[in-house]
Scaffold this motif. Structure first.
Motif, PDB file in Angstrom:
ATOM      1  N   GLU A  63       4.446   0.489   1.890  1.00 25.54           N
ATOM      2  CA  GLU A  63       4.514  -0.467   2.991  1.00 25.54           C
ATOM      3  C   GLU A  63       4.104  -1.841   2.475  1.00 25.54           C
ATOM      4  N   THR A 122       7.392  -0.620   6.537  1.00 19.79           N
ATOM      5  CA  THR A 122       7.939   0.284   5.530  1.00 19.79           C
ATOM      6  C   THR A 122       9.106  -0.414   4.838  1.00 19.79           C
ATOM      7  N   ARG A 163       0.868  -1.175   0.000  1.00 18.00           N
ATOM      8  CA  ARG A 163       0.000   0.000   0.000  1.00 18.00           C
ATOM      9  C   ARG A 163       0.903   1.223   0.000  1.00 18.00           C
ATOM     10  N   GLN A 164       0.362   2.349  -0.448  1.00 19.14           N
ATOM     11  CA  GLN A 164       1.145   3.584  -0.473  1.00 19.14           C
ATOM     12  C   GLN A 164       0.554   4.573   0.519  1.00 19.14           C
ATOM     13  N   THR A 165       1.406   5.062   1.415  1.00 21.90           N
ATOM     14  CA  THR A 165       0.998   6.042   2.415  1.00 21.90           C
ATOM     15  C   THR A 165       1.802   7.322   2.216  1.00 21.90           C
ATOM     16  N   ASP A 166       1.545   8.298   3.051  1.00 25.47           N
ATOM     17  CA  ASP A 166       2.308   9.547   2.970  1.00 25.47           C
ATOM     18  C   ASP A 166       3.793   9.307   3.220  1.00 25.47           C
TER      19      ASP A 166
END
Length: 291
Positions: free
Chosen positions: A169, A262, A162-165
């Protein structure tokens, strides 16, 4: 225990085992009057190693013996040897299991005690009160087969991201051996590999995924209690998380945890050597997406 650890760690060379036993007893237990018992136990485990390992693999079919931590597999060998060949009057079966669990907790990893308990408990239920030198007759032992004759089980797994700020991750599952690894599941005959993988990931981690690139295939040999040795072929994909809250749906297949990591955290995790290439390839693909 230490003598078996050294023997196993040194590629199971038998020529100096008795010297190792004597040295260890002199160093850690001077004056100990149970040297004969220790020698009988260690040499017995070594003598019946193949038989013990075969039973252990059948009780934990998803984990080949070489993937079990050195401490854990030797604790299992000791416990199983006492179950099969020990004096039941001196060491009842449940006492042998409890002693093995304590050994695992003392010398193994965080989950070693629970793992040893599960494997020996499974064996005890199958064997009942085993005879001193015989295996139970209620089940036929699967015959040995060649590599080509082994049945094949196909599985689908994924490096889920998934992509976070903070960046990308990865979702990984944790097994009772103390390793972080990839979620995977069984592919039925004639099933679409990507659709099946998405379903299995959902069942195991509660995540909805969108399967993207194929990362490659892996094969390993495992033992089934009834089918005997079988070839497990796993196809791995890179997959994007598109919904769902990450949680372990059920403690099955030897898993006990699941979490997001991460990319900088990945190198510090304890992972299987045969899984790392797929994780590395996935990370490289994600870096390309980012650029």
């Amino acid at each position: 225990m230490q003598a078996l650890f050294e023997w196993d760690f040194n590629e199971r060379k038998n020529d100096r085992v008795e010297d190792s036993i004597f040295r260890i007893v002199q160093e850690f237990g001077p004056g100990l009057d149970e040297l004969d018992f220790i020698q009988e136990l260690v040499l017995g485990v070594i003598k019946y190693q193949d038989k013990l390992d075969d039973i252990i693999e059948k009780a934990a079919p998803d984990w080949p013996i070489h993937q079990i931590a050195v401490v854990d597999r030797n604790v299992l060998r000791i416990g199983l040897f006492e179950l099969l060949f020990g004096d039941k009057k001196e060491v009842p079966a449940r006492v042998a299991i409890n002693e093995s669990i304590e050994l695992a907790k003392t010398f193994g990893g965080e989950n070693s005690g629970r793992f040893v308990n599960g494997v020996l408990g499974t064996i005890y239920k199958e064997l009942g009160e085993p005879g001193k030198d015989e295996m139970p007759a209620k089940k036929k032992r699967p015959k040995d087969v060649t590599y080509e004759e082994m049945p094949i089980e196909k599985l689908g797994g994924a490096v889920v991201y998934r992509q976070t700020d903070a960046g990308f991750e990865l979702a990984l599952v944790h097994d009772v051996f103390g390793y972080w690894t990839l979620s995977k599941g069984h592919i039925e005959a004639n099933e679409n590999e990507k659709e099946c993988t998405a379903r299995e990931i959902k069942e195991e981690t509660n995540l909805d995924i969108e399967v993207e690139d194929e990362l490659g295939k892996n094969e390993y040999i495992a033992s089934h209690p009834e089918k005997g040795k079988m070839r497990k072929q796993v196809i791995y994909f890179l997959a994007k998380c598109v919904g769902g809250e990450l949680r372990l749906q059920a403690e099955k297949g030897g898993l006990d945890n699941v979490d997001w990591f991460t990319l900088p955290e990945i190198p510090d995790l304890r992972m299987y050597d045969d899984v790392l290439p797929f994780v590395t390839k996935a990370i490289n693909l994600l870096k390309l997406k980012k650029s």
